[in-house]
Design an enzyme around this catalytic site. Sequence first.
Site, mmCIF file in Angstrom:
data_model
loop_
_atom_site.group_PDB
_atom_site.id
_atom_site.type_symbol
_atom_site.label_atom_id
_atom_site.label_comp_id
_atom_site.label_asym_id
_atom_site.label_seq_id
_atom_site.Cartn_x
_atom_site.Cartn_y
_atom_site.Cartn_z
ATOM 1 N N TYR A 109 0.704 -1.168 0.047
ATOM 2 C CA TYR A 109 -0.106 -0.050 -0.050
ATOM 3 C C TYR A 109 0.906 1.138 -0.023
ATOM 4 O O TYR A 109 1.771 1.306 0.729
ATOM 5 C CB TYR A 109 -0.997 0.085 1.247
ATOM 6 C CG TYR A 109 -1.622 1.468 1.395
ATOM 7 C CD1 TYR A 109 -2.707 1.528 0.760
ATOM 8 C CD2 TYR A 109 -1.249 2.503 2.054
ATOM 9 C CE1 TYR A 109 -3.560 2.588 0.635
ATOM 10 C CE2 TYR A 109 -1.832 3.729 2.076
ATOM 11 C CZ TYR A 109 -3.096 3.707 1.382
ATOM 12 O OH TYR A 109 -3.775 4.797 1.391
ATOM 13 N N TRP A 122 2.398 5.247 -2.106
ATOM 14 C CA TRP A 122 2.262 5.998 -3.350
ATOM 15 C C TRP A 122 3.628 5.580 -4.077
ATOM 16 O O TRP A 122 4.393 6.746 -4.202
ATOM 17 C CB TRP A 122 2.288 7.425 -3.087
ATOM 18 C CG TRP A 122 1.017 7.874 -2.584
ATOM 19 C CD1 TRP A 122 0.130 7.188 -1.195
ATOM 20 C CD2 TRP A 122 0.139 8.759 -3.020
ATOM 21 N NE1 TRP A 122 -0.888 7.876 -1.213
ATOM 22 C CE2 TRP A 122 -1.136 8.830 -2.410
ATOM 23 C CE3 TRP A 122 0.168 9.688 -4.170
ATOM 24 C CZ2 TRP A 122 -2.289 9.499 -2.469
ATOM 25 C CZ3 TRP A 122 -1.130 10.413 -4.422
ATOM 26 C CH2 TRP A 122 -2.141 10.509 -3.427
#
Length: 760
Positions: free
Chosen positions: A109, A111
């Site tokens: 999880y 960016w």
Amino acid sequence: MTWLPTSSHWGAYRAAAGPDGAVRVAPHPDDPAPSVLLGNIAGSVHHPTRVTSPAVRRGWLEGGPGPSDARGREEFVEVPWDTALDLVAAELDRVRREHGNEAIFGGSYGWGSAGRFHHVQSQLHRFLNLIGGYTASRNTYSTGTSTVLLPHLIGNADAVLRHADSWQTLREHTDLVVAFGGLPSKNLSVTPGGLTRHGSAAAVRDLGGTEIAVVSPLADDIPAGSKARWYPIVPGTDVALQLALAHVLLTEGRHDQEFLDRCCTGSDVFAEYLLGERDGTAKSPEWAEPRCGVPADDIRDLARRMAGGRTLVSVSWSLQRTEHGEQPVWAGLALAAMLGQIGLPGGGFGHGYGSMAEVGDTGPLLELPSLPQGRNPVSTFIPVARVADMLLHPGRSYDYDGRRLTYPDIRLVYWAGGNPFHHHQDLNRLRRAFGRPDTVVVQETHWTATARHADMVLPATTTLEREDLGGGRRDSHLIAMHRVLDPVGEARDDYDILTGLARRLGVEAAFTEGRTPRQWLVHLYERWRADLVSQGHDLPGFEEFWAAGEVELPTVPERSPLAEFRADPQAHPLGTPSGRIELFSATIDSFGYPDCPGHPAWLPPRQPRRGPLHLIANQPATRLHGQGDVGEVSRSSKVAQREPIRIHPDDAAARGIADGDIVRVFNDLGACLAGARVTENVRPGVVVLATGAWFDPLTDPEQPGGALCVHGNPNVLTADVPSSRLSQGCAGQHGYVDVERHTGPLPPLTCTTPPPLREP
């Protein structure tokens, strides 16, 4: 020096490598307001914390897999790539054979990259699906509460999360925006995949005659240059104010009963609650004032202004990242419904304005190229914010959205492109949780805290060291992300790393489909292009696109689900049991959750008040989450290399704290050092310590939690509790602390240098 196009989550830009090998960065020429976060890139690429070789924790290398509290405390041994891939593949195979694929947690999880192909979450999940599957996570830390709640209320969360009115529409139609959580400009440069043209901050300043009521304990949540009034509310009490505003509308007959009857269900139940017919307490302005700190007369005045024109009720994502985070979203929707303007241009309910650049942007909303992940044969999942609970309590049952689920027994964690030691709460507890699995594998660019708590670390390239396709939700362009640099050290692309593992586990052909990374880019682009051409759009072929560096995306028709519903609820019903907006949800009510009843409600805090000051752990202005914390812009904001904490002059004076002092921030969960910034831009009794400072624990039995974060990560202070049993969402936005001047020597940072590394 050749300038090449590329992109990031904070925007498209140009990059070049100088003769000295240093990176130069320039904004995209069409960007009217480039993000300041571009200033973090050059200093991050070659920073000493880059992972340059595969490394294995010495205890794991010598003793093999098993639980260990040495993670995060022990030196690493650098090994050749073949050795590292052999070890990881063998351990994946052992765990799936001995414990089943459910025992593998595919975290990933985060960016990690703005690229569509090297989207590492997709890469890892594709690989794990091919070897039998994995336990997955569901939802996000950002909107994990709302994405569970909103389908019960309006049928589909995307109706508000993806179909928000543009700032231009607000300028043309809206008289008043009531912004619960504010409209902070600092968030308007970031969106997943990036933006080529940043226009939201200027659009907010140029709302014309539209007035803004900013409901927030922070003056920084007022958009710069706007016509706004600040309501400095007590943190965590937005629901009390929302209910009181609704009470005024109801008791003064300023609500739209026709809309409530035609488009909503449960308005009678909500009205009974507002009037106190069920609990004996009317939710009047006088009831709300001591709770939220807004005078009763101001509440009445604001309610009357809302009823006097076209009003948008906006709720930021920050408000649902708290205990009972469902309630401000639900109460905000109910307040908008009472005004009867849901589905009208510039009116009704908004969720995420000021939280992300895409909300209010006018770029086309269309599908972008993406790597197929395949199907996960394992059905087990957890809500994403429950990772520490899962690791610490295998076999324990818990509630989630009307279901009773059980945590699996995880033996191997594989994390790529993310940093849970940024996103998660109660980091001392998370450290204990990371000590429980047999093995932790991390695929990472830098020595983050997550990498330091791994057993095996595989060095990955950054976006500047590979080719990709870049584009974000509501972006105006698809960017050809050219390779600017050679890989740093022995770093490899995520695709190359996983291909090596797939080869060892017998699934290479299925994973690669015989394609190189460049061939995948051509394949994904041309398949996407063909879909758009079939819809009548003219787009160049891949070679022309790649040479140009970008392609402007076509305008596509956009529908507003709530506008269609408002126009004809019978022809366009919502996906709720009633087909209408549910101000009372019989479904949620049937779950019997005491922390999330069947209608919006004021609920007292469950957690103890751990200190006299209310901590807000919001998003930083100088980086994206923890990304770029070693960059120039982020470092320039520090105080003696520590993360700044903002404190009101009255609270600082009471503690003998001056601006620039190093302070200890603490409660019973943990403690950290930070640099004091004394300011009147925060409400008295409130301190603000942004998230994202890299976790840097100094073992100290005298400190709460047994360690002191010497860098200033607020997640050592926030409780690892869910928003409610309904969503199990992240509740890390708020906490309670005390602050005191730090005395004695200032401990050195270790997070800005690699951990101890040894040759075999």
